[in-house]
Design an enzyme around this catalytic site. Structure first.
Site, PDB file in Angstrom:
ATOM      1  N   HIS A  33      -1.410   1.343  -4.298  1.00  0.00           N
ATOM      2  CA  HIS A  33      -1.855   2.754  -4.198  1.00  0.00           C
ATOM      3  C   HIS A  33      -0.972   3.668  -5.030  1.00  0.00           C
ATOM      4  O   HIS A  33      -0.967   4.873  -4.815  1.00  0.00           O
ATOM      5  CB  HIS A  33      -1.865   3.223  -2.728  1.00  0.00           C
ATOM      6  CG  HIS A  33      -2.933   2.566  -1.911  1.00  0.00           C
ATOM      7  ND1 HIS A  33      -2.867   2.449  -0.544  1.00  0.00           N
ATOM      8  CD2 HIS A  33      -4.089   1.951  -2.277  1.00  0.00           C
ATOM      9  CE1 HIS A  33      -3.955   1.818  -0.103  1.00  0.00           C
ATOM     10  NE2 HIS A  33      -4.702   1.494  -1.129  1.00  0.00           N
ATOM     11  N   CYS A  85       0.061  21.437 -20.540  1.00  0.00           N
ATOM     12  CA  CYS A  85      -1.122  22.329 -20.396  1.00  0.00           C
ATOM     13  C   CYS A  85      -1.016  23.255 -19.196  1.00  0.00           C
ATOM     14  O   CYS A  85      -1.906  24.075 -18.969  1.00  0.00           O
ATOM     15  CB  CYS A  85      -2.396  21.472 -20.305  1.00  0.00           C
ATOM     16  SG  CYS A  85      -2.574  20.629 -18.725  1.00  0.00           S
ATOM     17  N   SER A 145      -2.666  -1.191   9.295  1.00  0.00           N
ATOM     18  CA  SER A 145      -3.784  -1.152  10.257  1.00  0.00           C
ATOM     19  C   SER A 145      -5.000  -1.880   9.693  1.00  0.00           C
ATOM     20  O   SER A 145      -6.018  -2.014  10.357  1.00  0.00           O
ATOM     21  CB  SER A 145      -4.141   0.313  10.554  1.00  0.00           C
ATOM     22  OG  SER A 145      -4.527   0.941   9.325  1.00  0.00           O
ATOM     23  N   GLN A 177       0.849  -1.197   0.000  1.00  0.00           N
ATOM     24  CA  GLN A 177       0.000   0.000   0.000  1.00  0.00           C
ATOM     25  C   GLN A 177       0.882   1.243   0.000  1.00  0.00           C
ATOM     26  O   GLN A 177       0.388   2.364  -0.145  1.00  0.00           O
ATOM     27  CB  GLN A 177      -0.899   0.021   1.244  1.00  0.00           C
ATOM     28  CG  GLN A 177      -1.835  -1.174   1.337  1.00  0.00           C
ATOM     29  CD  GLN A 177      -2.530  -1.226   2.671  1.00  0.00           C
ATOM     30  OE1 GLN A 177      -3.564  -0.611   2.885  1.00  0.00           O
ATOM     31  NE2 GLN A 177      -1.951  -1.971   3.610  1.00  0.00           N
TER      32      GLN A 177
END
Ligand code: APR
Length: 258
Positions: A125, A158, A197, A107
């Site tokens: 992630h 951009c 967790s 993660q």
């Protein structure tokens, strides 16, 4: 030196890993990188104590106030760019090198597993080392704060403010990552769950997939989580950078490959 009872726990974890005969995977969270100087999100000194995730980690907040969110991101990137893999990362790389760990779901967005030598890493992630533009499809790969003259970094196509290629709350997990991680979890005969967790889904479902497919779950954390008990076959309470090297040493002792 650890008490005999703890050595036996390390050896039980090692036996699970060796019995998996290479079909082991891992799921890591922020806790594995704490010893590298990167604060976890929750718990004492957690990043979310300092920055309210609803204001800094939601994609809607980033779209509304990108400069404000870059206040936190700049601080986080400065820590991540200085961080080195610790003994916990290196232990997982050793397990992969011995053919005992076939994949690693993380993660974390700090890239420390790859820096430690793991090759089969599924970044669930994303990763802070790449920036992407929400307005066009320009990407800044391997971004370094030191290479950026004006913060926040802007798209060179951009001019929009760029976003680290990490999954904010309110964004989808990249399809390929979800598929690869789910498949790795279902195939695994054992999953090492380290320093998470188990609060955030769908990452927290990965150990449950392993369990449902008949695999075992070994959890390493400073304290119990929602996985401890119902899902984890073995919960070892202690710092990952102390526990994992002991488990690797037990694997070497039990397999005679010391
Ligand atoms: N060794 C082992 N575990 C540790 C250590 C350590 N040295 N230090 C902390 N921990 C444990 C804590 O007890 C906690 O259970 O690591 C866990 C860290 O939990 P979180 O901070 O919630 O991190 P994580 O589980 O990775 O969060 C998941 O939430 O905010 C989002 O996207 C973010 O990927 C993150 C996700």
């Amino acid at each position: 030196m650890y008490p005999k009872s703890l050595i036996r726990v390390f050896e039980r974890a090692a036996a699970f890993i060796l019995e998996a005969d290479g079909r082991a995977t891992g799921l890591t969270g922020a806790g594995i990188s704490v010893a590298s100087g990167i604060p976890a999100f929750r718990g004492s000194q957690g990043l979310w104590d300092k920055y309210d995730p609803s204001e800094y980690a939601e994609i809607s907040s980033f779209r509304r106030q990108p400069e404000k969110v870059w206040g936190m991101l700049g601080e986080m990137l400065a820590v991540v760019e200085k961080a080195q893999p610790n003994k916990a990362h290196k232990s997982l790389a050793k397990l992969e090198g011995k053919g005992l760990l076939q994949s690693l779901i993380t993660q974390n967005v700090d890239g420390l597993h790859q820096a430690a030598g793991n090759r089969k890493v599924i970044e669930f992630h994303g990763a802070t080392r790449h920036l992407c533009c929400l307005e066009c499809d320009w990407r800044w790969a391997n971004f370094k704060l030191s290479k950026c003259k004006n913060m926040p970094p802007r798209c060179q196509e951009c001019g929009a403010i760029l976003k680290p290629d990490v999954v904010f709350f309110g964004e989808q997990i990249p399809k390929w990552a979800l598929l690869e991680a789910s498949s790795a979890a279902e195939k695994a005969k054992v999953m090492l769950v380290v320093g998470t967790s188990a609060n955030v889904h769908p990452a927290a479902e990965m150990p449950i997939l392993t369990k449902k497919a008949g695999g075992r779950v070994i959890e390493i954390n400073l304290g119990p989580t929602s996985l401890s008990g119902p899902v984890s076959d073995l919960t070892i309470l202690g710092p990952a950078d102390e526990v994992l090297p002991e488990i690797v040493a037990a694997c070497e002792r039990l397999s005679g490959s010391e």
